[in-house]
Design an enzyme around this catalytic site. Structure first.
Site, mmCIF file in Angstrom:
data_model
loop_
_atom_site.group_PDB
_atom_site.id
_atom_site.type_symbol
_atom_site.label_atom_id
_atom_site.label_comp_id
_atom_site.label_asym_id
_atom_site.label_seq_id
_atom_site.Cartn_x
_atom_site.Cartn_y
_atom_site.Cartn_z
ATOM 1 N N ASN A 1 -8.951 -1.521 12.976
ATOM 2 C CA ASN A 1 -10.319 -1.618 12.454
ATOM 3 C C ASN A 1 -10.496 -2.865 11.585
ATOM 4 O O ASN A 1 -11.500 -3.016 10.909
ATOM 5 C CB ASN A 1 -10.669 -0.363 11.640
ATOM 6 C CG ASN A 1 -9.763 -0.199 10.419
ATOM 7 O OD1 ASN A 1 -8.836 -0.986 10.223
ATOM 8 N ND2 ASN A 1 -10.025 0.808 9.618
ATOM 9 N N HIS B 1 -8.467 -3.801 9.061
ATOM 10 C CA HIS B 1 -7.988 -3.721 7.677
ATOM 11 C C HIS B 1 -6.771 -4.614 7.444
ATOM 12 O O HIS B 1 -6.030 -4.943 8.367
ATOM 13 C CB HIS B 1 -7.720 -2.269 7.255
ATOM 14 C CG HIS B 1 -6.503 -1.612 7.848
ATOM 15 N ND1 HIS B 1 -6.405 -0.241 7.974
ATOM 16 C CD2 HIS B 1 -5.336 -2.109 8.335
ATOM 17 C CE1 HIS B 1 -5.228 0.063 8.496
ATOM 18 N NE2 HIS B 1 -4.558 -1.051 8.736
ATOM 19 N N ASP C 1 0.840 -1.205 0.000
ATOM 20 C CA ASP C 1 0.000 0.000 0.000
ATOM 21 C C ASP C 1 0.871 1.250 0.000
ATOM 22 O O ASP C 1 2.047 1.192 0.316
ATOM 23 C CB ASP C 1 -0.991 0.003 1.180
ATOM 24 C CG ASP C 1 -0.386 -0.473 2.492
ATOM 25 O OD1 ASP C 1 0.859 -0.486 2.612
ATOM 26 O OD2 ASP C 1 -1.148 -0.827 3.398
ATOM 27 N N GLU D 1 -9.823 -1.005 3.779
ATOM 28 C CA GLU D 1 -10.572 -0.536 4.935
ATOM 29 C C GLU D 1 -11.964 -1.158 4.943
ATOM 30 O O GLU D 1 -12.517 -1.470 3.885
ATOM 31 C CB GLU D 1 -10.718 0.993 4.850
ATOM 32 C CG GLU D 1 -9.403 1.748 4.852
ATOM 33 C CD GLU D 1 -8.841 1.942 6.252
ATOM 34 O OE1 GLU D 1 -8.627 0.937 6.962
ATOM 35 O OE2 GLU D 1 -8.616 3.080 6.631
#
Ligand code: F6R
Length: 246
Positions: free
Chosen positions: A138, A140, A70, A145
């Site tokens: 969260n 991810h 990423d 996401e």
């Protein structure tokens, strides 16, 4: 379907060693392995251990390919706060991976078209050999996401406020960009092997949800329960509070 193995280790130090053992096994079996490389704090001990093994001559890494997982959008190419900069300092340079063996995400131009071409190029090479991943608070994986479904491809994403906040500590005190490009869930989940490293009490709730909770886009990492390859989760005791698995 593949397998999912949970390995509980004492602490972050042991996590680095156990992770390096697994990565070294993959490289021993496939010296030209294509490996997805996460940044973030958790795999840093693992990369340092690989580098130490390389220096002592027991591990040869120069023929592997490294695949970027990423990257933020909107940074100058040489910005040291970029995830590529981090990947370079922690993985590529210490392991002697040359530039021509690094597969970088597209970051400009017609991103939709460029990401589709990137995925086609990756698929044409065959399955990724290994993805080294960390877990977001969260849920991810990479910057997939919530909500991200299992079939999502490499794409531009908006980062959640929880991710922006969590990553501000890696961003020289500033606020990281709110948009990024991530390798898709589809690309990650089709890797031959995945190692997910999880450390620290802040990951306690999310690691249980990902591995024991319902599978779905609300917790992208939950799709690891259905990945096609061999998934190994290496988690330290602080993150795996009651140590039920071993
Ligand atoms: C980084 C990345 C992220 C991190 C995750 C965990 O390239 O893709 O998904 O792996 O946010 O970060 P740490 O390890 O810092 O808790």
């Amino acid at each position: 379907m593949g397998s999912l193995r949970i390995r509980v280790v004492e602490d972050a130090h042991e996590l680095g060693r156990a992770g390096a053992d697994l990565v070294a096994e993959v490289i021993a079996a496939a010296p030209t392995a294509a490996i997805v490389v996460a940044t973030g704090r958790t795999p840093m001990g693992l990369y340092a251990e690989l580098a130490a093994r390389r220096r002592s001559g027991v591990l040869e890494t120069k023929a592997i390919s490294a695949v970027q997982l990423d990257e933020y959008l909107g940074l100058e190419p040489d910005d040291r706060r970029s995830l590529f900069g981090w990947m370079h300092r922690s993985f590529l340079e210490p392991l002697g991976v040359r530039d021509d063996r690094v597969i970088r995400l597209p970051l400009d131009g017609d991103l939709e078209g460029a990401c589709a071409a990137f995925d086609r190029g990756l698929e044409a090479r065959g399955a990724l050999d290994l993805a080294i991943l960390g877990l977001g608070r969260n849920g991810h994986l990479g910057f997939n996401e919530p909500p991200s479904d299992a079939g999502s491809s490499t794409r531009r994403v908006e980062l959640s406020s929880s991710t922006i906040e969590a990553n501000a500590r890696y961003y020289d005190g500033g606020r990281p960009p709110a948009t990024a490009v991530t390798l898709g869930m589809r690309q990650l989940l089709s890797a031959r092997a995945i190692v997910l490293v999880v450390s620290g009490s802040s990951k306690r709730t999310i690691v249980r949800r990902a591995l024991e909770g319902p599978v779905g886009p609300a917790v992208p990492a939950s799709f690891l329960q259905q990945a096609g390859g061999d998934v190994t989760v290496i988690v330290d005791r602080a993150a795996w509070a009651d140590g039920r698995a071993s």
